[in-house]
Scaffold this motif. Structure first.
Motif, PDB file in Angstrom:
ATOM      1  N   TYR A 151       0.855  -1.187   0.000  1.00  0.00           N
ATOM      2  CA  TYR A 151       0.000   0.000   0.000  1.00  0.00           C
ATOM      3  C   TYR A 151       0.890   1.236   0.000  1.00  0.00           C
ATOM      4  CZ  TYR A 151      -3.332   3.553   1.511  1.00  0.00           C
ATOM      5  OH  TYR A 151      -4.099   4.689   1.584  1.00  0.00           O
ATOM      6  N   VAL A 152       0.646   2.140  -0.955  1.00  0.00           N
ATOM      7  CA  VAL A 152       1.433   3.370  -1.045  1.00  0.00           C
ATOM      8  C   VAL A 152       0.480   4.559  -1.007  1.00  0.00           C
ATOM      9  CG1 VAL A 152       3.364   2.315  -2.264  1.00  0.00           C
ATOM     10  CG2 VAL A 152       1.460   3.234  -3.581  1.00  0.00           C
ATOM     11  N   ARG A 154      -3.297   7.221  -3.686  1.00  0.00           N
ATOM     12  CA  ARG A 154      -3.060   5.940  -3.013  1.00  0.00           C
ATOM     13  C   ARG A 154      -3.255   4.790  -3.995  1.00  0.00           C
ATOM     14  NH1 ARG A 154      -8.390   7.022   0.115  1.00  0.00           N
ATOM     15  NH2 ARG A 154      -6.996   7.866   1.698  1.00  0.00           N
ATOM     16  N   GLY A 155      -2.608   3.688  -3.678  1.00  0.00           N
ATOM     17  CA  GLY A 155      -2.742   2.508  -4.523  1.00  0.00           C
ATOM     18  C   GLY A 155      -2.014   1.322  -3.914  1.00  0.00           C
ATOM     19  N   TYR A 156      -2.092   0.191  -4.593  1.00  0.00           N
ATOM     20  CA  TYR A 156      -1.384  -1.019  -4.180  1.00  0.00           C
ATOM     21  C   TYR A 156      -0.448  -1.452  -5.296  1.00  0.00           C
ATOM     22  CZ  TYR A 156      -4.031  -2.062   0.074  1.00  0.00           C
ATOM     23  OH  TYR A 156      -4.555  -2.017   1.336  1.00  0.00           O
ATOM     24  N   VAL A 163       3.979   8.311  -6.520  1.00  0.00           N
ATOM     25  CA  VAL A 163       3.704   8.164  -5.090  1.00  0.00           C
ATOM     26  C   VAL A 163       4.958   7.693  -4.356  1.00  0.00           C
ATOM     27  CG1 VAL A 163       2.332   6.957  -3.356  1.00  0.00           C
ATOM     28  CG2 VAL A 163       1.248   7.744  -5.469  1.00  0.00           C
ATOM     29  N   LEU A 164       5.651   6.702  -4.907  1.00  0.00           N
ATOM     30  CA  LEU A 164       6.867   6.199  -4.271  1.00  0.00           C
ATOM     31  C   LEU A 164       7.950   7.271  -4.204  1.00  0.00           C
ATOM     32  CD1 LEU A 164       6.962   2.634  -5.853  1.00  0.00           C
ATOM     33  CD2 LEU A 164       6.892   3.112  -3.392  1.00  0.00           C
ATOM     34  N   TRP A 165       8.070   8.053  -5.261  1.00  0.00           N
ATOM     35  CA  TRP A 165       9.065   9.126  -5.291  1.00  0.00           C
ATOM     36  C   TRP A 165       8.782  10.142  -4.189  1.00  0.00           C
ATOM     37  CZ3 TRP A 165       8.850  13.772  -9.078  1.00  0.00           C
ATOM     38  CH2 TRP A 165       9.982  14.578  -8.910  1.00  0.00           C
ATOM     39  N   ARG A 166       7.516  10.574  -4.096  1.00  0.00           N
ATOM     40  CA  ARG A 166       7.160  11.560  -3.072  1.00  0.00           C
ATOM     41  C   ARG A 166       7.238  10.956  -1.663  1.00  0.00           C
ATOM     42  NH1 ARG A 166       8.531  15.826  -5.645  1.00  0.00           N
ATOM     43  NH2 ARG A 166       7.022  16.672  -7.157  1.00  0.00           N
TER      44      ARG A 166
END
Length: 279
Positions: A122-123, A133-135, A176-179
């Motif tokens: 979950y991110v 958000r997402g998976y 999302v991962l970058w932020r």
């Protein structure tokens, strides 16, 4: 309430504002299809397979996980059992189809040589008041810290006309991962089991800044539609697979009357941020 958006709902609006309305405002049911249910089953098996020691991650072990994962999923969502009506409730053909997709995956990746850092991760991050958000199906992290984002697709790889939509989802995760972590993923990898193909992309900062601008513009367009009530359809070849086509005005249908709280429903974060498995 804080605004929220998932890649599924973002893709709905990009594909067709009327589809977004049907799913978010009218909340029309989307019962599982054979394709989506099989995709959910295969995703579950690929997640559980990595619970085993590396040497035991064989095709036989993966196929052996199919019945127990099916039982678990069917218990969580009994509607899946209705998909077996045509087979008089028998699961042999159903399991064989899942096993075939798993066999394809073993020809593309070697799980004995993989140690995912995360599975079904979950991110979430917030950008100017909008929560994304997402998976992520799988996140691989190299010893040096480089990240590979992997997404399984049980269908066939898309034509060039639809490839951008699939890559948007992956860039959404990468943003999302970058932020979240301050590191841009090195590689985005879509694994298509329907035709045994891997599509890979290496994003850079400009890519993800562009994705960020696109997501913000999408949310602004959703808010504008919520205010005006203008959810006009965008007919395309995707209409052939839309379960709500009979209600769509583009095809002679009549949508349900807009509820009085339609504007609030359109931006309700419990729905707009709902994360789904995209098979």
């Amino acid at each position: 309430m804080v605004s929220a958006l998932s890649p599924s709902r973002a893709s709905d609006f990009m594909s067709c504002p009327m589809l977004y309305r049907f799913r978010v405002i009218d909340k029309l049911p989307s019962p599982p299809t054979q394709a989506t249910a099989r995709g959910t089953l295969v995703h579950a098996v690929l997640e559980r397979l990595f619970d085993l020691p590396a040497a035991e991650r064989t095709i036989d072990a993966a196929v052996g996980l199919v019945p127990q994962e099916w039982d678990r999923l069917a218990e969580e969502e009994p509607a899946m059992l209705e998909l077996l009506t045509e087979q008089q409730g028998r699961t042999d053909e159903w399991f064989a189809g899942a096993a075939s997709l798993l066999q394809t995956w073993f020809g593309l990746e070697d799980p004995t040589r993989l140690e995912p850092a995360e599975r079904e991760l979950y991110v979430e991050t917030e950008i100017d008041g909008l929560v994304l958000r997402g998976y992520v199906d799988r996140l691989d992290v190299a010893p040096g810290g480089a990240m590979r984002v992997v997404d399984y697709k049980t269908g066939r790889s898309p034509s060039e006309h639809f490839e951008a939509k699939a890559l948007f989802q992956m860039k959404f995760y990468a943003l999302v991962l970058w932020r979240q972590r301050g590191v841009i993923p090195k590689r985005l990898q879509l694994v298509y089991l329907g035709n045994s193909e891997i599509v890979a992309y290496e994003p850079d900062e400009q890519d993800l800044l562009g994705t960020e601008r696109k997501v913000k513009a999408l949310w602004a367009a959703i808010e504008r539609a919520a205010t005006t009530g203008d959810w006009r359809p965008s007919p395309s070849r995707l209409c052939d697979w839309c379960e709500h086509r009979a209600l769509c005005p583009a095809w002679g249908g009549t949508p349900p009357p807009l509820p009085v709280d339609a504007a609030d429903r359109a931006v309700d974060p419990t729905v707009t941020g709902l994360v789904e498995i995209d098979a």
